[in-house]
Design an enzyme around this catalytic site. Structure first.
Site, PDB file in Angstrom:
ATOM      1  N   HIS A 197       0.848  -1.382  -0.001  1.00 43.43           N
ATOM      2  CA  HIS A 197       0.007   0.188  -0.053  1.00 43.43           C
ATOM      3  C   HIS A 197       0.937   1.232   0.110  1.00 43.43           C
ATOM      4  CE1 HIS A 197      -3.135  -2.699   0.958  1.00 43.43           C
ATOM      5  NE2 HIS A 197      -4.055  -2.057   1.454  1.00 43.43           N
ATOM      6  N   GLU A 200      -1.863   5.957  -0.495  1.00 45.84           N
ATOM      7  CA  GLU A 200      -3.386   6.204  -0.218  1.00 45.84           C
ATOM      8  C   GLU A 200      -3.464   7.467   0.614  1.00 45.84           C
ATOM      9  OE1 GLU A 200      -4.474   3.259   2.577  1.00 45.84           O
ATOM     10  OE2 GLU A 200      -6.671   3.510   2.386  1.00 45.84           O
ATOM     11  N   ASP A 279     -12.039  -3.188   1.488  1.00 49.91           N
ATOM     12  CA  ASP A 279     -12.752  -3.715   2.666  1.00 49.91           C
ATOM     13  C   ASP A 279     -14.081  -3.706   2.470  1.00 49.91           C
ATOM     14  OD1 ASP A 279     -10.407  -4.212   4.576  1.00 49.91           O
ATOM     15  OD2 ASP A 279      -9.973  -2.033   3.847  1.00 49.91           O
TER      16      ASP A 279
END
Ligand code: ADE
Ligand code: ZN
Length: 340
Positions: A197, A200, A279
């Site tokens: 990641h 973000e 998610d």
């Protein structure tokens, strides 16, 4: 639903950015809490769902780690993964590459083998019943130390034949990719592809560190790349896949509204963008919901939607034979949609 949204839903696709712990719907959380006699901090499903009102990544992570406390046995991980795969099947996903966070569970005394065993049992069943292929990515929590990640890698050693790659997730700000230089080098030496990641909430420099220091094959999220012309040019040139998660970005206030999302601009700039759910239990939808939201808010064209579906297959870790099969399936559905 618009014609183009219907096309997006019908297209065969892959999902490449999905945290299995983030698929825990409130109903299942309460069922598991009851199974184990665990008390959740919310009185009922409605109260828990109402708590899904986030101001940033950290406010979500606090709830996400609390929710994971009901996952205790192999059967729990099987039930969780199977529930996700039912959505994957309904959304015409043909391939999924999912993250799991072992540290979230082993810290609570759950056996590593039960976590990966339950996930894999559901995946194998979906492969048999629906032909959904899969990869499993072990993710390190970046708010913990590199020593912790190294210990987790040791613990994972008996299961490495079940692990297809390595990821890096959790709180981004203040935890740059370079914090994990040594453990990622060890993972690469073991022959594991790595992703992280980056970008973000964190700055473009974190994306550059993930590329240069961790040597990732994909960037998870990466939306803040848009702030750096040099990085945009590099990502386009190298065709590094970005696993973008639009509903997640709006829920976590990376953008205040889907109409502000840069996904379409990133596509137009030649970046290898994919659409993913991150998610889904917490962010208001699965892969098709993400496509429908983007078509509605950004006015994606049929060609763009097809490009996104093709990118998801091309950016996967599938071998070229299966990729070709899935790309041909996409072409078939698009041809049918055009009435040819
Ligand atoms: N863990 C689960 N979802 C995440 C996200 N969107 N960013 C960082 N860590 C995560
Ligand atoms: Zn994520």
């Amino acid at each position: 639903m618009s014609n183009i949204a219907a096309l997006a839903c019908a297209l065969p696709k892959a999902e490449l950015h999905l945290h299995i712990e983030g698929t825990l719907e409130p109903e299942l959380a309460f069922r598991l809490a009851e199974r184990h006699g665990v008390k959740l901090a919310w009185p009922n499903v409605e109260a828990l769902r109402a708590a899904y009102d986030f101001s940033d990544l950290q406010s979500f992570l606090d709830l996400y780690y609390a929710g994971a406390s009901v996952l205790l046995t192999e059967t729990d991980f099987y039930d969780l993964t199977w529930a996700y795969l039912e959505h994957a099947h309904a959304d015409n996903l043909r391939h999924v590459e999912i993250f799991f966070d072992p540290q979230t569970h082993t810290e609570r005394g759950v056996a590593f083998g039960d976590v990966i065993g339950g996930i894999r049992r559901a995946m194998l069943q979906a492969e048999r019943e629906w032909g959904i292929s899969f990869r499993i990515i072990m993710s390190f929590l970046r708010h913990l130390s590199e020593a912790d990640a190294l210990a987790t890698l040791e613990e994972a050693k008996p299961f490495l034949h079940r692990i297809d790659g390595i990821g890096l997730d959790s709180s981004e700000m203040g935890h740059p990719p370079s914090k994990f230089t040594r453990v990622f080098a060890l993972c690469r030496e073991l022959g594991l592809p790595v992703v992280a990641h980056a970008g973000e909430e964190g700055p473009p420099a974190y994306i550059e560190e993930a590329l240069d220091i961790l040597q990732v094959t994909r960037i998870d999220h990466g939306v803040r790349a848009i702030e750096s012309e040099a990085l945009m040019a590099r990502l386009a040139q190298e065709q590094t896949p970005l696993t973008v998660c639009p509903l997640s970005n709006v829920k976590l206030k990376v953008y205040q509204d889907m109409r502000e999302h840069k996904l379409r601009e990133m596509l137009a700039r030649g970046l290898k963008v994919t659409i993913n759910s991150d998610d889904p239990a917490y962010f208001g939808g699965y892969v098709n919901d993400n496509f429908v939201a983007c078509v509605g808010a950004l006015g994606l064209t049929a060609q763009e939607v097809v490009k996104l579906a093709r990118n998801s297959i091309e950016a996967s870790w599938l071998d070229s034979a299966r990729r070709d099969v899935l790309l041909a399936e996409i072409d078939d559905v698009y041809r049918d949609w055009r009435g040819e």
